[in-house]
Design an enzyme around this catalytic site. Structure first.
Site, PDB file in Angstrom:
ATOM      1  N   LYS A  93      -2.418 -15.599  -6.061  1.00 57.36           N
ATOM      2  CA  LYS A  93      -3.461 -14.645  -6.467  1.00 57.36           C
ATOM      3  C   LYS A  93      -3.734 -14.732  -7.977  1.00 57.36           C
ATOM      4  O   LYS A  93      -4.883 -14.806  -8.417  1.00 57.36           O
ATOM      5  CB  LYS A  93      -3.009 -13.234  -6.077  1.00 57.36           C
ATOM      6  CG  LYS A  93      -3.809 -12.098  -6.649  1.00 57.36           C
ATOM      7  CD  LYS A  93      -5.093 -11.847  -5.909  1.00 57.36           C
ATOM      8  CE  LYS A  93      -5.911 -10.758  -6.578  1.00 57.36           C
ATOM      9  NZ  LYS A  93      -7.219 -10.609  -6.003  1.00 57.36           N
ATOM     10  N   LYS A 112      -6.508  -6.998 -15.981  1.00 55.65           N
ATOM     11  CA  LYS A 112      -5.171  -6.781 -15.392  1.00 55.65           C
ATOM     12  C   LYS A 112      -4.619  -8.100 -14.840  1.00 55.65           C
ATOM     13  O   LYS A 112      -3.470  -8.465 -15.101  1.00 55.65           O
ATOM     14  CB  LYS A 112      -5.276  -5.747 -14.267  1.00 55.65           C
ATOM     15  CG  LYS A 112      -3.992  -5.560 -13.485  1.00 55.65           C
ATOM     16  CD  LYS A 112      -4.181  -4.786 -12.180  1.00 55.65           C
ATOM     17  CE  LYS A 112      -2.957  -4.960 -11.300  1.00 55.65           C
ATOM     18  NZ  LYS A 112      -3.067  -4.349  -9.984  1.00 55.65           N
TER      19      LYS A 112
HETATM   20  P1  NAD Z   1      -6.899   2.541  -6.441  1.00 53.23           P
HETATM   21  O1  NAD Z   1      -6.439   3.060  -7.747  1.00 53.23           O
HETATM   22  O2  NAD Z   1      -8.255   2.913  -5.936  1.00 53.23           O
HETATM   23  O3  NAD Z   1      -5.841   2.958  -5.304  1.00 53.23           O
HETATM   24  C1  NAD Z   1      -4.454   3.071  -5.489  1.00 53.23           C
HETATM   25  C2  NAD Z   1      -3.995   4.282  -4.697  1.00 53.23           C
HETATM   26  O4  NAD Z   1      -2.582   4.381  -4.784  1.00 53.23           O
HETATM   27  C3  NAD Z   1      -4.564   5.605  -5.250  1.00 53.23           C
HETATM   28  O5  NAD Z   1      -5.201   6.326  -4.214  1.00 53.23           O
HETATM   29  C4  NAD Z   1      -3.324   6.334  -5.762  1.00 53.23           C
HETATM   30  O6  NAD Z   1      -3.413   7.748  -5.643  1.00 53.23           O
HETATM   31  C5  NAD Z   1      -2.246   5.753  -4.868  1.00 53.23           C
HETATM   32  N1  NAD Z   1      -0.901   5.902  -5.402  1.00 53.23           N
HETATM   33  C6  NAD Z   1      -0.448   5.642  -6.653  1.00 53.23           C
HETATM   34  N2  NAD Z   1       0.888   5.896  -6.732  1.00 53.23           N
HETATM   35  C7  NAD Z   1       1.273   6.297  -5.494  1.00 53.23           C
HETATM   36  C8  NAD Z   1       2.515   6.699  -4.947  1.00 53.23           C
HETATM   37  N3  NAD Z   1       3.634   6.717  -5.690  1.00 53.23           N
HETATM   38  N4  NAD Z   1       2.567   7.057  -3.646  1.00 53.23           N
HETATM   39  C9  NAD Z   1       1.442   7.049  -2.884  1.00 53.23           C
HETATM   40  N5  NAD Z   1       0.221   6.677  -3.359  1.00 53.23           N
HETATM   41  C10 NAD Z   1       0.149   6.308  -4.643  1.00 53.23           C
HETATM   42  O7  NAD Z   1      -6.763   0.944  -6.527  1.00 53.23           O
HETATM   43  P2  NAD Z   1      -7.444  -0.141  -5.579  1.00 53.23           P
HETATM   44  O8  NAD Z   1      -8.733  -0.579  -6.156  1.00 53.23           O
HETATM   45  O9  NAD Z   1      -7.361   0.341  -4.176  1.00 53.23           O
HETATM   46  O10 NAD Z   1      -6.437  -1.359  -5.792  1.00 53.23           O
HETATM   47  C11 NAD Z   1      -5.163  -1.386  -5.203  1.00 53.23           C
HETATM   48  C12 NAD Z   1      -4.529  -2.736  -5.490  1.00 53.23           C
HETATM   49  O11 NAD Z   1      -5.362  -3.774  -4.968  1.00 53.23           O
HETATM   50  C13 NAD Z   1      -4.361  -3.023  -6.990  1.00 53.23           C
HETATM   51  O12 NAD Z   1      -3.134  -3.667  -7.183  1.00 53.23           O
HETATM   52  C14 NAD Z   1      -5.549  -3.928  -7.309  1.00 53.23           C
HETATM   53  O13 NAD Z   1      -5.301  -4.783  -8.400  1.00 53.23           O
HETATM   54  C15 NAD Z   1      -5.687  -4.697  -6.007  1.00 53.23           C
HETATM   55  N6  NAD Z   1      -7.028  -5.229  -5.740  1.00 53.23           N
HETATM   56  C16 NAD Z   1      -8.129  -4.458  -5.977  1.00 53.23           C
HETATM   57  C17 NAD Z   1      -9.382  -4.983  -5.710  1.00 53.23           C
HETATM   58  C18 NAD Z   1     -10.631  -4.168  -5.952  1.00 53.23           C
HETATM   59  O14 NAD Z   1     -11.737  -4.743  -5.925  1.00 53.23           O
HETATM   60  N7  NAD Z   1     -10.528  -2.854  -6.132  1.00 53.23           N
HETATM   61  C19 NAD Z   1      -9.516  -6.300  -5.211  1.00 53.23           C
HETATM   62  C20 NAD Z   1      -8.362  -7.026  -4.952  1.00 53.23           C
HETATM   63  C21 NAD Z   1      -7.121  -6.486  -5.229  1.00 53.23           C
END
Ligand code: NAD
Length: 294
Positions: free
Chosen positions: A168, A243
């Site tokens: 990734k 990031k």
């Molecule tokens: P986001 O911030 O929308 O979601 C993360 C969720 O985790 C939030 O709802 C938060 O409340 C929850 N959370 C945090 N700590 C927690 C805990 N201790 N217990 C339970 N829940 C908890 O982020 P996202 O956009 O959904 O991204 C998630 C992952 O996917 C990241 O690592 C990001 O880099 C990766 N990602 C994101 C995308 C994108 O386009 N958004 C694409 C590929 C990969």
């Protein structure tokens, strides 16, 4: 049909969990955000207030969390409370060292585990067309694959523990560098009086061809659905690109790999974020180049 605990119901996790529920699986969702739990309950996901509750009877536990520290902390609780024989899958994008640490914790508690970060963004998460890149044993991968296929269109086993995260961050380092290259070329073309259309027509069928150009062209016009056509609303936000570039630099530092272009890309995106543009699409970086700030 499987009993699945899904922890982290954010922009990506919620639609991924919803697709599993839609496929007939029994999904228990957990998030620290009340709003996320409420949204989940409307999509056929049973909300759980605590991780312990969500994982108690789950055969598979999936996490989709912001960063390595969140994953390590949550996996500690999972390892202590998950049902015997559960398979643990982390789909977050995190550093390779944390991913390997999570695998070690799972193994010590006798759970099979997989790092399985994704590519495809929120659109792919909703449509169930994500690409999964997985790291872990053949046995863990074989068990996870049918579920990953519900959420994704392409599932690749990249190797042992941490290999999914490695793939990734290498892929996204290519993306960050290639987008800067395409932006530089368009900014130079503008100075030379070259139309966007002419440059696109030549480069998209010549040796300059790449995804940043043909799918995500950073100027409006040539690729009608690229973020440039909607004032750089993401798409893939610059702060997420930053990031991932930082994760690549951390990995380069810890392995001694030489990644001068990746380092430069990180610095440029860091400047862009400091200027308050972190929430815009990463292709908006062309404005920084046009403004002579790098
Ligand atoms: P986001 O911030 O929308 O979601 C993360 C969720 O985790 C939030 O709802 C938060 O409340 C929850 N959370 C945090 N700590 C927690 C805990 N201790 N217990 C339970 N829940 C908890 O982020 P996202 O956009 O959904 O991204 C998630 C992952 O996917 C990241 O690592 C990001 O880099 C990766 N990602 C994101 C995308 C994108 O386009 N958004 C694409 C590929 C990969």
């Amino acid at each position: 049909m499987a009993r699945i605990a899904f922890i982290g119901l954010g922009n990506m996790g919620l639609p991924m969990a919803a697709n599993l529920a839609k496929d007939g699986h029994q999904v228990f969702g957990c998030d620290v955000s009340e709003a996320a739990l409420e949204a989940a309950s409307k999509l056929g996901i049973a909300p759980a207030k605590a991780i312990e509750e969500a994982v108690a009877s789950a055969e598979v536990v999936i996490t989709m969390l912001p960063a390595g520290a969140h994953v390590i902390s949550v996996w500690r609780t999972i390892a202590d409370h998950a049902a015997k024989g559960a398979l643990l899958i982390d789909c977050s994008t995190i550093d390779v060292d944390s991913a390997r640490k999570a695998h070690t914790m799972a193994e010590a508690a006798s759970f099979l585990s997989l790092d399985a970060p994704v590519s495809g963004g929120t659109g792919g998460a909703s449509a169930g067309t994500l690409t999964f890149m997985a790291g872990g044993t053949v046995e863990a991968f074989a068990r996870a694959k049918p579920l990953l296929e519900v959420m994704g269109a392409k599932i690749v086993h990249c190797g042992e523990a941490g290999a999914g995260q490695a793939a990734k961050i290498c892929n996204n380092m290519i993306l960050g560098i290639s987008m800067l290259g395409v932006c530089e070329a368009f900014a130079l073309g503008e100075r030379l009086g070259l139309s966007h259309e002419a440059l696109f027509e030549v480069a998209s069928t010549s040796s300059g061809q790449c995804w940043s150009l043909t799918s995500y062209c950073p100027v409006p016009g040539p690729v009608p659905n690229s973020p440039a056509n909607r004032d750089y609303a993401p798409g893939f936000a610059a702060q997420l690109m930053l990031k991932d570039l930082k994760l690549a630099q951390d990995a380069a530092l810890s392995t001694g790999a030489s990644t001068p272009m990746g380092a430069q890309a990180q610095q440029i995106y860091s400047l862009f974020e400091k200027q308050g543009h972190g929430g815009r699409d990463f292709s908006a970086i062309i404005e920084l180049l046009r403004d002579h700030q790098v």
